[in-house]
Design a protein around this motif. Structure first.
Motif, short mmCIF file in Angstrom:
data_model
loop_
_atom_site.label_atom_id
_atom_site.label_comp_id
_atom_site.label_asym_id
_atom_site.label_seq_id
_atom_site.Cartn_x
_atom_site.Cartn_y
_atom_site.Cartn_z
N TYR B 33 25.95 -94.44 -83.03
CA TYR B 33 25.94 -93.19 -83.78
C TYR B 33 27.37 -92.77 -84.13
O TYR B 33 28.31 -93.09 -83.41
CB TYR B 33 25.32 -92.06 -82.95
CG TYR B 33 24.03 -92.42 -82.25
CD1 TYR B 33 24.06 -93.05 -81.01
CD2 TYR B 33 22.80 -92.11 -82.80
CE1 TYR B 33 22.88 -93.38 -80.35
CE2 TYR B 33 21.62 -92.43 -82.15
CZ TYR B 33 21.66 -93.06 -80.92
OH TYR B 33 20.50 -93.38 -80.28
N SER B 48 22.95 -92.88 -87.65
CA SER B 48 22.57 -93.74 -86.54
C SER B 48 22.35 -95.15 -87.08
O SER B 48 21.99 -95.34 -88.26
CB SER B 48 21.33 -93.22 -85.83
OG SER B 48 20.23 -93.16 -86.73
N SER B 55 19.61 -96.38 -89.38
CA SER B 55 18.30 -95.85 -89.03
C SER B 55 18.06 -94.49 -89.68
O SER B 55 16.97 -94.21 -90.15
CB SER B 55 18.18 -95.69 -87.51
OG SER B 55 18.27 -96.93 -86.87
N GLU B 56 19.09 -93.68 -89.63
CA GLU B 56 18.96 -92.31 -90.09
C GLU B 56 20.34 -91.82 -90.50
O GLU B 56 21.34 -92.22 -89.91
CB GLU B 56 18.40 -91.44 -88.95
CG GLU B 56 17.95 -90.07 -89.34
CD GLU B 56 17.27 -89.33 -88.18
OE1 GLU B 56 17.02 -89.94 -87.11
OE2 GLU B 56 16.99 -88.14 -88.34
N LYS B 57 20.41 -90.99 -91.52
CA LYS B 57 21.69 -90.40 -91.90
C LYS B 57 21.48 -88.96 -92.32
O LYS B 57 20.39 -88.57 -92.75
CB LYS B 57 22.36 -91.20 -93.02
CG LYS B 57 21.56 -91.29 -94.30
CD LYS B 57 22.29 -92.15 -95.31
CE LYS B 57 21.49 -92.23 -96.60
NZ LYS B 57 22.19 -93.06 -97.62
N SER B 58 22.54 -88.18 -92.18
CA SER B 58 22.46 -86.78 -92.57
C SER B 58 22.95 -86.61 -94.00
O SER B 58 23.46 -87.54 -94.63
CB SER B 58 23.30 -85.93 -91.61
OG SER B 58 24.68 -86.16 -91.84
#
Lengths: 109, 114
Positions: B33, B48, B55-58
């Motif tokens: 992360y 992440s 996997s995931e982003k803001s």
């Protein structure tokens, strides 16, 4: 209000006293994690409490979780000057941790 | 105890320049992360990474940002063309798995954009 809000924002106590910090969150969490951060340093993991747990202990730390109220508390017993730091709760949803503003704890010797 | 290490501890860069922040996660961890903390503000999730992909982003993690795991140990964050508002502490973290495992943080890289 925003996710992961800690309360109070600042807390000043005498060594030996207990310190209680509260946290509210918005989402449906997988777990909630408490961290501490000394000035200029990274976050140090303290305790993880799962969504199906209500209370957890680690040494002088006690964390509670109330999913009906979407709140958690961190209790530090018999505080020491070395406990002076910022404390954050982080709600875990998916892979991300969402932190609040934190509580600045000052323990006076 | 194993820890996450980040280099450099402080990076000063001219606006518009590219910067690469480096991290060595804990060796048996699988999830990685990046977070940032602007001075006086809360820690914010950026991205992440698992199994060599995001996997995931803001919403903060726009096209100026990229992450890479170039070898078996390093995990990097690249900012392509830095802006003044990119000045912040950048924290790398890693976790063993995704489910109910703590994220372990490094001490951060302070990025100052001039």
């Amino acid at each position: 209000s925003q996710q992961g809000e800690e309360d109070p924002q600042a807390l000043s106590i005498q060594e030996g006293e207990n310190a209680t910090m509260n946290c509210s969150y918005k989402t449906s969490i997988n777990n909630l994690q408490w961290y501490r951060q000394n000035s200029g340093r990274g976050l140090v993991h303290l305790i993880l409490i799962r969504s199906n747990e209500r209370e957890k202990h680690s040494g002088r730390l006690r964390v509670t979780l109330d999913t009906s109220k979407k709140s958690s508390s961190l209790l530090i017993t018999a505080s020491r000057a070395a406990d002076t730091a910022s404390y954050f709760c982080g709600e875990t949803s998916g892979s991300r941790l969402t932190f609040g503003e934190g509580t600045q704890l000052t323990v006076n010797p | 105890e194993p820890e996450v290490t980040q280099t450099p501890s402080h990076q000063v860069t001219q606006m518009g320049q590219e910067v690469i922040l480096r991290c060595v996660p804990i060796s048996n961890h699988l999830y990685f992360y990046w977070y940032r903390q602007i001075l006086g503000q809360k820690v914010e999730f950026l991205v992440s990474f698992y199994n060599n992909e995001i996997s995931e982003k803001s919403e903060i993690f726009d096209d100026q940002f990229s992450v890479e795991r170039p070898d078996g140990s390093n995990f990097t964050l690249k900012i392509r063309s830095t802006k003044l508002e990119d000045s912040a502490m950048y924290f790398c973290a890693s976790s063993l798995t995704l489910s109910n495992q703590p994220q372990h943080f490094g001490d951060g890289t302070r990025l100052s954009i001039l």
